[in-house]
Design an enzyme around this catalytic site. Structure first.
Site, PDB file in Angstrom:
ATOM      1  N   GLY A 165       1.840 -24.049 -14.462  1.00  0.00           N
ATOM      2  CA  GLY A 165       2.013 -22.636 -14.165  1.00  0.00           C
ATOM      3  C   GLY A 165       3.453 -22.165 -14.037  1.00  0.00           C
ATOM      4  O   GLY A 165       3.702 -20.970 -13.925  1.00  0.00           O
ATOM      5  N   ASN A 289      -2.721 -34.552 -22.002  1.00  0.00           N
ATOM      6  CA  ASN A 289      -2.129 -35.408 -20.970  1.00  0.00           C
ATOM      7  C   ASN A 289      -2.217 -36.856 -21.400  1.00  0.00           C
ATOM      8  O   ASN A 289      -3.280 -37.320 -21.809  1.00  0.00           O
ATOM      9  CB  ASN A 289      -2.861 -35.235 -19.640  1.00  0.00           C
ATOM     10  CG  ASN A 289      -2.798 -33.809 -19.152  1.00  0.00           C
ATOM     11  OD1 ASN A 289      -1.750 -33.178 -19.233  1.00  0.00           O
ATOM     12  ND2 ASN A 289      -3.899 -33.282 -18.688  1.00  0.00           N
ATOM     13  N   ARG A 291      -1.723 -39.555 -19.537  1.00  0.00           N
ATOM     14  CA  ARG A 291      -1.808 -40.457 -18.383  1.00  0.00           C
ATOM     15  C   ARG A 291      -3.264 -40.602 -17.939  1.00  0.00           C
ATOM     16  O   ARG A 291      -4.136 -39.874 -18.397  1.00  0.00           O
ATOM     17  CB  ARG A 291      -1.026 -39.856 -17.212  1.00  0.00           C
ATOM     18  CG  ARG A 291      -1.606 -38.498 -16.805  1.00  0.00           C
ATOM     19  CD  ARG A 291      -0.970 -37.886 -15.579  1.00  0.00           C
ATOM     20  NE  ARG A 291      -1.694 -36.702 -15.144  1.00  0.00           N
ATOM     21  CZ  ARG A 291      -1.562 -35.496 -15.640  1.00  0.00           C
ATOM     22  NH1 ARG A 291      -0.714 -35.270 -16.632  1.00  0.00           N
ATOM     23  NH2 ARG A 291      -2.280 -34.479 -15.180  1.00  0.00           N
TER      24      ARG A 291
HETATM   25  C1  MV4 Z   1      -3.493 -19.565 -20.136  1.00  0.00           C
HETATM   26  C2  MV4 Z   1      -4.366 -18.736 -19.386  1.00  0.00           C
HETATM   27  C3  MV4 Z   1      -4.876 -17.619 -20.019  1.00  0.00           C
HETATM   28  N1  MV4 Z   1      -4.552 -17.351 -21.297  1.00  0.00           N
HETATM   29  N2  MV4 Z   1      -3.200 -19.250 -21.400  1.00  0.00           N
HETATM   30  C4  MV4 Z   1      -2.245 -22.424 -16.486  1.00  0.00           C
HETATM   31  C5  MV4 Z   1      -1.512 -23.738 -16.523  1.00  0.00           C
HETATM   32  C6  MV4 Z   1      -1.071 -23.932 -17.914  1.00  0.00           C
HETATM   33  N3  MV4 Z   1      -1.208 -25.290 -18.304  1.00  0.00           N
HETATM   34  C7  MV4 Z   1      -1.943 -23.030 -18.728  1.00  0.00           C
HETATM   35  N4  MV4 Z   1      -2.536 -22.089 -17.837  1.00  0.00           N
HETATM   36  C8  MV4 Z   1      -3.187 -20.989 -18.298  1.00  0.00           C
HETATM   37  N5  MV4 Z   1      -2.948 -20.664 -19.597  1.00  0.00           N
HETATM   38  C9  MV4 Z   1      -3.720 -18.151 -21.969  1.00  0.00           C
HETATM   39  N6  MV4 Z   1      -3.400 -17.848 -23.225  1.00  0.00           N
HETATM   40  C10 MV4 Z   1      -4.653 -19.080 -18.070  1.00  0.00           C
HETATM   41  C11 MV4 Z   1      -4.050 -20.205 -17.509  1.00  0.00           C
HETATM   42  C12 MV4 Z   1      -4.394 -20.484 -16.149  1.00  0.00           C
HETATM   43  C13 MV4 Z   1      -5.150 -21.609 -15.800  1.00  0.00           C
HETATM   44  C14 MV4 Z   1      -5.564 -22.555 -16.727  1.00  0.00           C
HETATM   45  C15 MV4 Z   1      -6.285 -23.659 -16.354  1.00  0.00           C
HETATM   46  C16 MV4 Z   1      -6.628 -23.851 -15.032  1.00  0.00           C
HETATM   47  C17 MV4 Z   1      -6.233 -22.945 -14.099  1.00  0.00           C
HETATM   48  C18 MV4 Z   1      -5.486 -21.818 -14.455  1.00  0.00           C
HETATM   49  C19 MV4 Z   1      -5.094 -20.905 -13.479  1.00  0.00           C
HETATM   50  C20 MV4 Z   1      -4.347 -19.822 -13.829  1.00  0.00           C
HETATM   51  C21 MV4 Z   1      -3.989 -19.607 -15.152  1.00  0.00           C
END
Ligand code: MV4
Length: 446
Positions: A165, A289, A291
């Site tokens: 994030g 990932n 790991r």
């Molecule tokens: C996103 C998304 C919505 N749309 N990408 C959060 C961590 C990072 N690895 C990718 N993340 C997100 N990417 C798009 N195009 C929403 C998130 C996201 C999220 C993703 C997985 C688990 C929890 C989350 C919490 C907030 C936002």
């Protein structure tokens, strides 16, 4: 097979790896900081080397000290666990140069998957679905504006070096884009020393579903999914498999996509391909990932296989069996943290005065703690992973409620009351949740 493995980690995962090594007849070396001298991973390993003071940068993240410990003890491999050096390309390379097998990804693989924009390019070429967005990195603010106009708001700006994030911004309309662009780049530069950004269409209320994979450099298979949507500030709280949102068709499609992803990079070892899944069950590659993950346990329970053993065998050069695994059981994991759920999940380190863990059929607990153990303030706050396994989701939830009611931890605050209330929640029980669940979940004061 390897004769001796050094475990470059602490806590429950160090213990977890030591257990499998013992069963495989491999000797073990623990490393520890002075804060962990009374830890069980130190006690249960065949040998233990103190590598420095409590601060991670001077112990569990200190590459020269860990390599020195491996050389002194003549270890032929290093298992990095999760976190710390598990996805550090430099460490993987130094292991290689010192003729110590790193039980994890090659430096090239870590770099290729660590740069999110380039990982995405690789996945597009391999035919894995990704979120529509910018081709590669954004050149400047004008480029960001033009991509956003094309894919339509809302959009998400993401740091290519990101994860968890950091350096990520949702932008709802053009008036907000300049501020988002500037603050995200600043945050990325400060956190990763890399301010490269890319853009995606914002997926609203997605589920986080990941596929466990295993590869031998040539072939790859999948070991089904885990639903990790119940998380707070990018910290997972509960994981389960199968996902209540899954269908046989979706599992087949996501499993095939994950295998494509693994084969595209000649993946060797166990790994996880993370996807976002939207309300229409369209899914998009997010990250890979390299790991073993905290939540590997639930997969082990439903496919009845030791993933750390698989990891060690693949690192040794064994081939995968080549078949995919489907869950026949349901497993749920609650992360029990030393945090106060009634006080914004604030960390609560200190001495565990009373400790009684649940038992009985279908219960697994992975932990390094015991009564009188002192949880140091320097590391993550996980006390234990409580896993239940049953024939159905409903039974696994009931078993979890029963287990939580028997779990006694006194002396520090824990997330047990949170999990108890979550298990009672209607939306959780009906499988009706997304990554936004925790934003609206209200804990009742007790
Ligand atoms: C996103 C998304 C919505 N749309 N990408 C959060 C961590 C990072 N690895 C990718 N993340 C997100 N990417 C798009 N195009 C929403 C998130 C996201 C999220 C993703 C997985 C688990 C929890 C989350 C919490 C907030 C936002």
């Amino acid at each position: 097979m390897f004769k001796k493995i050094l475990i470059a980690n602490r806590g429950e995962i160090a213990l977890r790896v030591i257990r499998t090594c013992k069963e495989m007849g491999i000797s073990t070396v623990a490393v520890y900081s002075t804060a962990d001298k009374d830890s069980l991973h130190v006690r249960f390993a065949d040998e233990a080397v103190c590598i420095g003071p409590p601060k991670s940068s001077e112990s569990y993240l200190n590459i020269p000290r860990i390599i020195a410990a491996a050389e002194i003890t003549n270890a032929d491999a290093i298992h990095p666990g999760y976190g710390f050096l598990s996805e550090n390309a430099k460490f993987s390379k130094i292991c290689q140069e010192n003729n110590i097998k790193f039980i994890g990804a090659s430096p090239e693989m870590i770099d290729a998957m660590g740069d999110k924009a380039s990982a995405k390019e690789t996945m597009i070429k391999a035919g894995v679905p990704v979120v529509p967005g910018s081709p590669g990195l954004l050149k400047d603010l004008a480029d960001a504006k033009s991509v956003a106009k094309k894919i339509k708001y809302p959009v998400m700006m993401k740091a290519t070096a990101g994860g968890g994030g950091k350096g990520m911004r949702v932008v709802w309309k053009e008036e907000e884009i300049q501020a988002a662009w500037e603050s995200a780049r600043q945050e990325a530069a400060a956190s990763f020393g890399n301010d490269g950004m890319y853009m995606e269409k914002f997926i609203e209320e997605p589920r986080h579903i990941e596929i466990q994979i295993a590869g031998d450099g040539k072939n790859a298979c999948h070991l089904s999914e885990r639903d990790c949507s119940i998380q707070r500030r990018h910290q997972k709280l509960v994981e389960e498999t199968p996902s209540p949102f899954m269908t046989p068709e979706l599992r087949k499609k996501m499993g095939e996509a994950a295998i494509k992803a693994a084969k595209a990079v000649n993946y060797e070892g166990v790994g996880t391909v993370e996807f976002l899944v939207d309300k229409n069950r369209d899914f998009y590659f997010m990250e890979m990932n390299t790991r073993i993950q905290v939540e590997h346990t639930i997969t082990e329970e439903v496919i009845n296989y030791d993933l750390v053993k698989e990891q060690i065998k693949l690192a040794w050069g064994d081939k995968i069996s080549g078949r995919n695994y489907e869950p026949t059981m349901h497993a749920i994991q609650c992360r029990i943290n030393a945090e106060d759920p009634f006080n914004d999940f604030r960390p609560s380190p200190g001495k565990i005065e009373t400790y009684h863990e649940p038992g009985g059929h279908g219960i697994r607990i992975d932990t390094h703690v015991y009564a009188s153990y002192i949880i140091p303030p320097y590391y993550d706050s996980m006390i234990a992973k409580l896993i239940t396994v049953a024939q159905t989701r409903d039974e696994a939830i009931r078993k979890m409620e029963r287990a939580l009611s028997e779990f006694i931890i006194e002396g520090v605050k824990s997330t047990i009351p949170f999990h108890q209330q979550l298990m009672q929640n209607e939306d959780f029980r009906s499988g009706n949740f997304t990554t936004k669940f925790m934003e609206t979940f209200k804990l009742k004061e007790i």
